[in-house]
Design an enzyme around this catalytic site. Structure first.
Site, PDB file in Angstrom:
ATOM      1  CB  SER A   1       0.603  26.105 -11.771  1.00 32.11           C
ATOM      2  OG  SER A   1       0.388  25.304 -13.007  1.00 32.11           O
TER       3      SER A   1
ATOM      4  CE1 TYR B   1       4.902  28.752 -12.841  1.00 30.55           C
ATOM      5  CE2 TYR B   1       3.515  26.995 -13.661  1.00 30.55           C
ATOM      6  CZ  TYR B   1       3.516  28.179 -13.060  1.00 30.55           C
ATOM      7  OH  TYR B   1       2.785  28.838 -12.753  1.00 30.55           O
TER       8      TYR B   1
END
Length: 277
Positions: free
Chosen positions: A161, A174
């Site tokens: 990401s 995350y």
């Protein structure tokens, strides 16, 4: 001299393991590889989702392979798999190689998102996020990389990401888990380069997936993603569009193919310029 056809990845006849293939980016990666003549082992903790995907793909096999006419028959099979279970990963990899043949491609897509301010994350939020997003990558790589090395070839792509490279409010677990997965993949690539195994990362930004839509709490949320949000220190997306899962899959396919044969330990951001890098 390379025998690849410019603009057309040559992948037919290979075998790929794709985790998190039940929806979103993972499903797009599985579809793209299969369309190029790759036999795909589609895995997901949600077994019914990958079973449905495999059924749909098998009903419409690729008629030909770009760049070379008819290609070898490709197969697609579904395997329920929890990547947090190291023993299950090893057993599934063994089964895939018995069923489909030696793995030449591994794509790590499986991931979860738990949002909360950093100091309000629970122990379970933190541990579960790392179990899937980081330890899951470790489990699959540990099972697959030595097999690839023994054959002198292979490509591993981890879908991380852009949050791994820029702070995001409410996404500490995350972002940290994805950053760890990025560095693990790069270290793996360094160790296995001499064995012909390439390891790269694709870092998506906001992509139209169920995970992304779970963050949209009001009708204006997509516009804030595009335009930026001063309150959360987001810059927006310079290309003024939210990615489609296929945008990410195309980058994965490139890195998995021989067109990227001299690329390893790289982190390709596919985020429309959102991280300004």
């Amino acid at each position: 001299m390379s025998d690849t056809v410019p603009g057309r990845p040559r992948l037919a006849g290979r075998v790929a393991l794709v985790t998190g293939a039940g929806q979103g980016i993972g499903a797009a990666v599985a579809r793209s590889l299969y369309a190029l003549g790759v036999s795909v082992a589609a895995t997901d903790v949600h077994g019914a989702a990958v079973a449905e995907l495999a059924e749909r793909l098998a009903a419409r096999p690729p008629a030909s392979v770009p760049g070379g006419g008819e290609g070898p028959a490709a197969a697609v099979r579904a395997y329920p798999l929890d990547v947090t279970d190291g023993r299950a990963v090893e057993e599934t990899v063994e089964r895939i190689e018995r069923d489909l043949g030696p793995l030449g491609i591994l794509v790590n897509v499986a991931g979860i998102l738990r949002t909360a301010p950093a100091a309000e994350l629970t122990d379970e939020d933190w541990s579960r996020t790392f179990a899937v997003n980081t330890t899951g990558v470790f489990h699959t790589a540990r099972a697959v990389a030595p097999r690839m090395a023994g054959r002198g070839t292979g490509s591993i792509v981890t879908v991380a990401s852009n949050a791994a490279g820029i702070p995001r409010t409410g996404m500490a677990a995350y972002a940290a888990s994805k950053a760890a997965a990025v560095m693990f993949t790069k270290c793996l690539g360094l160790e296995y380069a001499r064995h012909g195994v390439r390891c790269n990362v694709v870092a998506p930004g906001s992509t139209d997936t169920p995970m992304q839509r779970s963050l949209w709490t009001d009708p204006d949320a997509p516009r804030r993603v595009l335009d930026g949000d001063l309150a959360t220190y987001r810059t927006g997306i310079p290309l003024a569009r939210i990615a489609d899962p296929q945008d990410i899959a195309d980058a994965v396919v490139f890195l998995a193919s021989d067109q990227a044969r001299h690329i390893t330990m790289q982190d390709l951001y596919v985020d429309g310029g959102a991280t300004l890098r």
